[in-house]
Motif scaffolding. Structure first.
Motif, PDB file in Angstrom:
ATOM      1  N   TYR A 149       0.803  -1.229   0.000  1.00 40.47           N
ATOM      2  CA  TYR A 149       0.000   0.000   0.000  1.00 40.47           C
ATOM      3  C   TYR A 149       0.833   1.276   0.000  1.00 40.47           C
ATOM      4  O   TYR A 149       0.346   2.332  -0.416  1.00 40.47           O
ATOM      5  N   GLY A 150       2.061   1.161   0.487  1.00 50.05           N
ATOM      6  CA  GLY A 150       2.909   2.350   0.613  1.00 50.05           C
ATOM      7  C   GLY A 150       2.803   2.932   2.016  1.00 50.05           C
ATOM      8  O   GLY A 150       1.706   3.165   2.521  1.00 50.05           O
ATOM      9  N   ARG A 151       3.958   3.144   2.640  1.00 47.23           N
ATOM     10  CA  ARG A 151       3.983   3.595   4.033  1.00 47.23           C
ATOM     11  C   ARG A 151       3.264   4.925   4.221  1.00 47.23           C
ATOM     12  O   ARG A 151       2.434   5.081   5.131  1.00 47.23           O
ATOM     13  N   GLU A 152       3.584   5.915   3.390  1.00 46.02           N
ATOM     14  CA  GLU A 152       2.981   7.237   3.557  1.00 46.02           C
ATOM     15  C   GLU A 152       1.478   7.207   3.303  1.00 46.02           C
ATOM     16  O   GLU A 152       0.707   7.881   3.992  1.00 46.02           O
ATOM     17  N   SER A 198     -16.594   3.682   4.353  1.00 44.46           N
ATOM     18  CA  SER A 198     -16.310   3.633   2.916  1.00 44.46           C
ATOM     19  C   SER A 198     -15.103   4.487   2.565  1.00 44.46           C
ATOM     20  O   SER A 198     -14.249   4.091   1.766  1.00 44.46           O
ATOM     21  N   GLU A 199     -15.003   5.672   3.165  1.00 46.38           N
ATOM     22  CA  GLU A 199     -13.882   6.564   2.895  1.00 46.38           C
ATOM     23  C   GLU A 199     -12.555   5.927   3.273  1.00 46.38           C
ATOM     24  O   GLU A 199     -11.572   6.027   2.525  1.00 46.38           O
ATOM     25  N   ARG A 200     -12.514   5.273   4.428  1.00 41.84           N
ATOM     26  CA  ARG A 200     -11.274   4.628   4.875  1.00 41.84           C
ATOM     27  C   ARG A 200     -10.826   3.552   3.899  1.00 41.84           C
ATOM     28  O   ARG A 200      -9.646   3.440   3.556  1.00 41.84           O
ATOM     29  N   ASN A 201     -11.769   2.719   3.486  1.00 35.82           N
ATOM     30  CA  ASN A 201     -11.436   1.619   2.586  1.00 35.82           C
ATOM     31  C   ASN A 201     -11.062   2.127   1.196  1.00 35.82           C
ATOM     32  O   ASN A 201     -10.119   1.632   0.578  1.00 35.82           O
ATOM     33  N   GLU A 202     -11.798   3.114   0.700  1.00 36.56           N
ATOM     34  CA  GLU A 202     -11.512   3.654  -0.629  1.00 36.56           C
ATOM     35  C   GLU A 202     -10.132   4.291  -0.689  1.00 36.56           C
ATOM     36  O   GLU A 202      -9.458   4.236  -1.721  1.00 36.56           O
ATOM     37  N   HIS A 203      -9.684   4.886   0.418  1.00 38.53           N
ATOM     38  CA  HIS A 203      -8.356   5.493   0.458  1.00 38.53           C
ATOM     39  C   HIS A 203      -7.273   4.468   0.131  1.00 38.53           C
ATOM     40  O   HIS A 203      -6.252   4.809  -0.489  1.00 38.53           O
ATOM     41  N   LEU A 204      -7.501   3.224   0.547  1.00 38.55           N
ATOM     42  CA  LEU A 204      -6.513   2.166   0.322  1.00 38.55           C
ATOM     43  C   LEU A 204      -6.882   1.273  -0.854  1.00 38.55           C
ATOM     44  O   LEU A 204      -6.280   0.210  -1.052  1.00 38.55           O
ATOM     45  N   GLY A 205      -7.868   1.694  -1.632  1.00 39.19           N
ATOM     46  CA  GLY A 205      -8.240   0.935  -2.819  1.00 39.19           C
ATOM     47  C   GLY A 205      -8.992  -0.340  -2.531  1.00 39.19           C
ATOM     48  O   GLY A 205      -8.984  -1.276  -3.341  1.00 39.19           O
ATOM     49  N   MET A 206      -9.661  -0.397  -1.376  1.00 34.03           N
ATOM     50  CA  MET A 206     -10.420  -1.582  -0.989  1.00 34.03           C
ATOM     51  C   MET A 206     -11.908  -1.276  -0.996  1.00 34.03           C
ATOM     52  O   MET A 206     -12.318  -0.128  -0.849  1.00 34.03           O
ATOM     53  N   GLU A 207     -12.698  -2.328  -1.136  1.00 36.64           N
ATOM     54  CA  GLU A 207     -14.144  -2.175  -1.119  1.00 36.64           C
ATOM     55  C   GLU A 207     -14.651  -2.303   0.303  1.00 36.64           C
ATOM     56  O   GLU A 207     -14.258  -3.202   1.038  1.00 36.64           O
ATOM     57  N   SER A 208     -15.511  -1.398   0.724  1.00 35.20           N
ATOM     58  CA  SER A 208     -16.087  -1.454   2.053  1.00 35.20           C
ATOM     59  C   SER A 208     -16.937  -2.715   2.195  1.00 35.20           C
ATOM     60  O   SER A 208     -17.625  -3.114   1.252  1.00 35.20           O
ATOM     61  N   PRO A 209     -16.928  -3.354   3.356  1.00 35.14           N
ATOM     62  CA  PRO A 209     -17.733  -4.568   3.531  1.00 35.14           C
ATOM     63  C   PRO A 209     -19.233  -4.299   3.509  1.00 35.14           C
ATOM     64  O   PRO A 209     -20.025  -5.237   3.465  1.00 35.14           O
TER      65      PRO A 209
END
Length: 230
Positions: A176-179, A214-225
């Motif tokens: 994901y990248g540290r930063e 949703s915002e948290r997951n989208e930031h890392l390119g993941m789909e919210s459950p």
């Protein structure tokens, strides 16, 4: 509240040795008052000055109790924070928008406890994640709400979705990248000394389905459950 420390390709004997070494390390560093039980039953301990906040560590050979566990069938250590009800009682639903003071301090203590256990573990787990009781219930009872770590995600060195708490080892940090991880819109982020990254999604452990999931997951390119519900 349950925290899972995953150890794929580890034998039952090796897992029990990891738990035993954890006990030795905590004692050597005077990090806790330890109340030791047989490793078949678990390791119980609490830290000085934290009152009734205690934890139990159970070595699990991969045989999962599907009624209580929320983890894939691989060897793991399972940590149970016993006094979760005590933590919950510090805030009522009417106060949910004004969580502060002692309650936040208590949740910070919980996070510190988990981090301290992680720091004392050797070798380090492949991934560590923590679930609130509400989140664990969603996994068991809500259709489409899957595990945050699956066999496929573990093999790809990534997450399926972001749980309440996660400690990502350097291999997954690279994915994901540290930063990028440290900029995730969550309550707490921390870069650990071993190159891992700690993320805590939110301080309100009473409610998992919050508006920023949703915002948290989208930031890392993941789909919210819960994306299938929106």
């Amino acid at each position: 509240m349950y925290i899972y420390y995953l150890y794929p390709e580890t034998t039952e004997t090796e897992l029990s040795e990891i738990a035993s070494n954890l006990q030795t390390s905590l004692e050597a560093n005077q990090a806790s008052h330890l109340e030791i039980e047989d490793l078949d039953e678990g390791l119980n301990f609490g830290f000085e000055g934290w009152g009734n906040l205690k934890a139990s560590i159970y070595p699990k050979d991969g045989t999962t109790d599907t009624l209580r566990d929320a983890v894939i069938d691989i060897p793991h250590l399972k940590q149970r924070i016993k006094e979760y009800d005590c933590i919950k009682s510090r805030v009522s639903d009417s106060d949910i928008d004004n969580i502060e003071g002692e309650y936040v301090d208590r949740i910070s203590d919980v996070v510190e406890l988990i981090e301290r256990v992680y720091n004392e573990l050797a070798p380090k787990p492949a991934v560590t994640y923590g679930l609130t009781d509400a989140e664990q219930k969603c996994i068991h009872e809500m259709e489409g709400y899957g595990l945050p770590v699956t066999e496929d995600s573990l093999a790809a060195a990534e997450l399926a979705h972001l749980p309440w708490l996660v400690i990502l080892p350097p291999e997954i940090v690279t994915t994901y990248g540290r930063e990028r991880l440290l900029e995730t819109p969550v309550w707490k982020t921390k870069a650990l000394d071993d190159g891992s990254v700690l993320l805590v999604s939110h301080v309100d452990i009473l409610h998992q389905l919050d508006s920023s999931m949703s915002e948290r997951n989208e930031h890392l390119g993941m789909e919210s459950p819960i994306s299938h519900m929106l």
